[in-house]
Write a protein that holds these residues in place. Structure first.
Motif, PDB file in Angstrom:
ATOM      1  N   ILE A   1     -40.198  -8.094 -48.675  1.00 22.73           N
ATOM      2  CA  ILE A   1     -38.892  -8.113 -49.342  1.00 22.73           C
ATOM      3  C   ILE A   1     -37.742  -8.321 -48.360  1.00 22.73           C
ATOM      4  N   VAL A   2     -38.066  -8.594 -47.101  1.00 18.21           N
ATOM      5  CA  VAL A   2     -37.033  -8.905 -46.121  1.00 18.21           C
ATOM      6  C   VAL A   2     -36.449 -10.280 -46.434  1.00 18.21           C
ATOM      7  N   ASP A   3     -35.161 -10.455 -46.184  1.00 22.83           N
ATOM      8  CA  ASP A   3     -34.471 -11.720 -46.427  1.00 22.83           C
ATOM      9  C   ASP A   3     -35.313 -12.888 -45.899  1.00 22.83           C
ATOM     10  N   PRO A   4     -35.800 -13.774 -46.772  1.00 24.62           N
ATOM     11  CA  PRO A   4     -36.677 -14.869 -46.341  1.00 24.62           C
ATOM     12  C   PRO A   4     -35.994 -15.846 -45.386  1.00 24.62           C
ATOM     13  N   ARG A   5     -34.653 -15.862 -45.377  1.00 23.72           N
ATOM     14  CA  ARG A   5     -33.940 -16.780 -44.489  1.00 23.72           C
ATOM     15  C   ARG A   5     -34.112 -16.392 -43.015  1.00 23.72           C
ATOM     16  N   LEU A   6     -34.606 -15.189 -42.756  1.00 21.49           N
ATOM     17  CA  LEU A   6     -34.877 -14.779 -41.374  1.00 21.49           C
ATOM     18  C   LEU A   6     -36.155 -15.423 -40.833  1.00 21.49           C
ATOM     19  N   ASN A   7     -36.970 -15.983 -41.734  1.00 23.27           N
ATOM     20  CA  ASN A   7     -38.199 -16.687 -41.331  1.00 23.27           C
ATOM     21  C   ASN A   7     -39.110 -15.822 -40.450  1.00 23.27           C
ATOM     22  N   ASN A   8     -39.174 -14.530 -40.776  1.00 20.08           N
ATOM     23  CA  ASN A   8     -40.020 -13.582 -40.028  1.00 20.08           C
ATOM     24  C   ASN A   8     -39.665 -13.505 -38.541  1.00 20.08           C
ATOM     25  N   ASP A   9     -38.452 -13.898 -38.199  1.00 23.92           N
ATOM     26  CA  ASP A   9     -38.014 -13.856 -36.800  1.00 23.92           C
ATOM     27  C   ASP A   9     -37.394 -12.490 -36.506  1.00 23.92           C
ATOM     28  N   PHE A  10     -38.246 -11.482 -36.427  1.00 24.43           N
ATOM     29  CA  PHE A  10     -37.795 -10.120 -36.151  1.00 24.43           C
ATOM     30  C   PHE A  10     -38.982  -9.286 -35.717  1.00 24.43           C
ATOM     31  N   GLU A  11     -38.695  -8.150 -35.119  1.00 21.76           N
ATOM     32  CA  GLU A  11     -39.733  -7.213 -34.706  1.00 21.76           C
ATOM     33  C   GLU A  11     -40.100  -6.383 -35.938  1.00 21.76           C
ATOM     34  N   PRO A  12     -41.329  -6.461 -36.433  1.00 23.85           N
ATOM     35  CA  PRO A  12     -41.696  -5.782 -37.680  1.00 23.85           C
ATOM     36  C   PRO A  12     -41.395  -4.293 -37.688  1.00 23.85           C
ATOM     37  N   ASN A  13     -41.679  -3.603 -36.582  1.00 24.42           N
ATOM     38  CA  ASN A  13     -41.439  -2.165 -36.565  1.00 24.42           C
ATOM     39  C   ASN A  13     -39.956  -1.825 -36.601  1.00 24.42           C
ATOM     40  N   SER A  14     -39.142  -2.730 -36.078  1.00 24.07           N
ATOM     41  CA  SER A  14     -37.704  -2.546 -36.151  1.00 24.07           C
ATOM     42  C   SER A  14     -37.233  -2.601 -37.603  1.00 24.07           C
TER      43      SER A  14
ATOM     44  N   GLU B   1     -35.941  -4.435 -31.290  1.00 25.82           N
ATOM     45  CA  GLU B   1     -35.691  -5.858 -31.470  1.00 25.82           C
ATOM     46  C   GLU B   1     -35.331  -6.521 -30.141  1.00 25.82           C
ATOM     47  N   LYS B   2     -34.541  -5.854 -29.322  1.00 25.00           N
ATOM     48  CA  LYS B   2     -34.171  -6.430 -28.026  1.00 25.00           C
ATOM     49  C   LYS B   2     -35.386  -6.550 -27.115  1.00 25.00           C
ATOM     50  N   ALA B   3     -36.278  -5.563 -27.183  1.00 25.27           N
ATOM     51  CA  ALA B   3     -37.492  -5.619 -26.368  1.00 25.27           C
ATOM     52  C   ALA B   3     -38.338  -6.817 -26.760  1.00 25.27           C
ATOM     53  N   ARG B   4     -38.388  -7.123 -28.051  1.00 20.05           N
ATOM     54  CA  ARG B   4     -39.126  -8.302 -28.519  1.00 20.05           C
ATOM     55  C   ARG B   4     -38.497  -9.573 -27.954  1.00 20.05           C
ATOM     56  N   SER B   5     -37.167  -9.638 -28.002  1.00 24.77           N
ATOM     57  CA  SER B   5     -36.469 -10.817 -27.509  1.00 24.77           C
ATOM     58  C   SER B   5     -36.692 -11.018 -26.019  1.00 24.77           C
ATOM     59  N   ILE B   6     -36.651  -9.911 -25.273  1.00 22.88           N
ATOM     60  CA  ILE B   6     -36.877  -9.992 -23.828  1.00 22.88           C
ATOM     61  C   ILE B   6     -38.308 -10.446 -23.541  1.00 22.88           C
TER      62      ILE B   6
ATOM     63  N   ARG C   1     -40.223 -12.219 -25.490  1.00 19.36           N
ATOM     64  CA  ARG C   1     -40.377 -13.627 -25.867  1.00 19.36           C
ATOM     65  C   ARG C   1     -39.794 -14.541 -24.804  1.00 19.36           C
ATOM     66  N   THR C   2     -38.664 -14.126 -24.227  1.00 15.57           N
ATOM     67  CA  THR C   2     -38.062 -14.924 -23.150  1.00 15.57           C
ATOM     68  C   THR C   2     -38.974 -14.988 -21.933  1.00 15.57           C
ATOM     69  N   GLY C   3     -39.628 -13.861 -21.638  1.00 13.72           N
ATOM     70  CA  GLY C   3     -40.563 -13.819 -20.524  1.00 13.72           C
ATOM     71  C   GLY C   3     -41.744 -14.731 -20.728  1.00 13.72           C
ATOM     72  N   GLU C   4     -42.243 -14.772 -21.960  1.00  9.21           N
ATOM     73  CA  GLU C   4     -43.374 -15.638 -22.283  1.00  9.21           C
ATOM     74  C   GLU C   4     -43.002 -17.100 -22.112  1.00  9.21           C
ATOM     75  N   ILE C   5     -41.796 -17.474 -22.535  1.00  4.21           N
ATOM     76  CA  ILE C   5     -41.345 -18.854 -22.410  1.00  4.21           C
ATOM     77  C   ILE C   5     -41.228 -19.245 -20.948  1.00  4.21           C
ATOM     78  N   THR C   6     -40.685 -18.318 -20.147  1.00  2.00           N
ATOM     79  CA  THR C   6     -40.520 -18.585 -18.708  1.00  2.00           C
ATOM     80  C   THR C   6     -41.864 -18.792 -18.020  1.00  2.00           C
ATOM     81  N   GLN C   7     -42.853 -17.934 -18.367  1.00  2.00           N
ATOM     82  CA  GLN C   7     -44.177 -18.053 -17.780  1.00  2.00           C
ATOM     83  C   GLN C   7     -44.840 -19.369 -18.155  1.00  2.00           C
ATOM     84  N   THR C   8     -44.651 -19.785 -19.392  1.00  2.12           N
ATOM     85  CA  THR C   8     -45.222 -21.049 -19.873  1.00  2.12           C
ATOM     86  C   THR C   8     -44.647 -22.236 -19.106  1.00  2.12           C
TER      87      THR C   8
END
Length: 262
Positions: free
Chosen positions: A199-212, A247-252, A254-261
């Motif tokens: 029931i979360v706003d579908p416009r977020l496209n699941n771009d969030f930390e679920p536990n948050s 949520e910030k921990a998820r963002s950090i 994700r940024t780390g994963e992109i950098t490693q890639t």
């Protein structure tokens, strides 16, 4: 603009204006002053650039608020209410998306507080804790008010919880086509079935930390629960900051994963 006939006591009103001009909090719209030319009475507030939360959630400006942005906004609202309750010892009484304004940095500023009590609902009393409700119950007011006809801090907390549920789901507060029309009852049904994330706003496209999101939903539901089970705004601020940290921990991460890639 204020209808002069609605001001129960112009001397008391003027005193309250002078008192509220001194109030400064980052999450409250600043009152600059007032104008009284004999026929018209106006309150003058600071300009807030990005409209209100209702406009932003509706997509009126063509953008979709991220989950992190929504958390920061609702934390600002909570901090504003905490200040009103603990420092000023007054109620907001009208917590709803149209009274949550957003500045140029999308920081929340509560409007229509404090002096709203100067518009009388009972001309024989001053600063009444009663309010006038148009025919058809205001969906942001809890049933306790309609039973007691008296507002308390828990009334503000209930309204805040309803605003949170709107922010999370982007669903109308009342929709007669739902299995349960009022958003608080509808969310309770969905959570009981384990459908929290559906029931979360579908416009977020699941771009969030679920536990948050789950934690935020729990906070909102506890605010909209029966009055004696509602948390204080101080407790809400602490728990919402925990949601933001997740949520910030998820963002950090994700940024780390992109950098490693790369």
């Amino acid at each position: 603009m204020i209808n002069r006939a609605s001001v129960y006591n112009i001397v008391q009103f003027t005193k309250e204006v002078h008192d509220f001009v001194k109030v400064r909090h980052r999450n409250l719209v600043s009152l600059i002053g007032y104008c009284d030319d004999g026929e018209h009475l106006a309150l003058i507030y600071e300009f807030v650039a990005n409209g209100d939360l209702n406009d932003q959630l509706s997509g009126k400006f063509g953008n979709v608020l991220s989950w992190e942005s929504r958390l920061k906004i609702i934390i600002g609202v909570a901090q504003g209410l905490e200040y009103l309750h603990s420092e000023l010892r007054i109620l907001h009484r009208y917590v709803k998306p149209t009274n949550i304004l957003l500045d140029e940095n999308f920081e929340a500023k509560l409007a229509d507080f404090g002096l709203s009590r100067s518009s009388p609902t009972n001309p024989d009393t001053e600063a009444s804790n009663k309010i006038y409700v148009k025919p058809g119950r205001d969906p942001y007011l809890d049933d306790q008010y309609f039973n007691s006809n008296w507002l308390t801090q828990t009334s503000d907390i209930y309204s805040f919880g309803i605003v949170m549920l709107e922010m999370i789901t982007n669903q109308p507060v009342v929709d007669n086509n739902r299995e349960s029309p009022h958003i608080s009852k509808w969310v309770d049904l969905k959570v009981a079935k384990g459908d929290t994330l559906e029931i979360v706003d579908p416009r977020l496209n699941n771009d969030f930390e679920p536990n948050s999101v789950r934690k935020a939903m729990d906070i909102a539901c506890s605010c909209a629960a029966r009055a004696h089970n509602r948390p204080s705004m101080s407790q809400v601020v602490i728990e919402l900051n925990e949601c933001l940290a997740l949520e910030k921990a998820r963002s950090i991460g994700r940024t780390g994963e992109i950098t490693q890639t790369q």
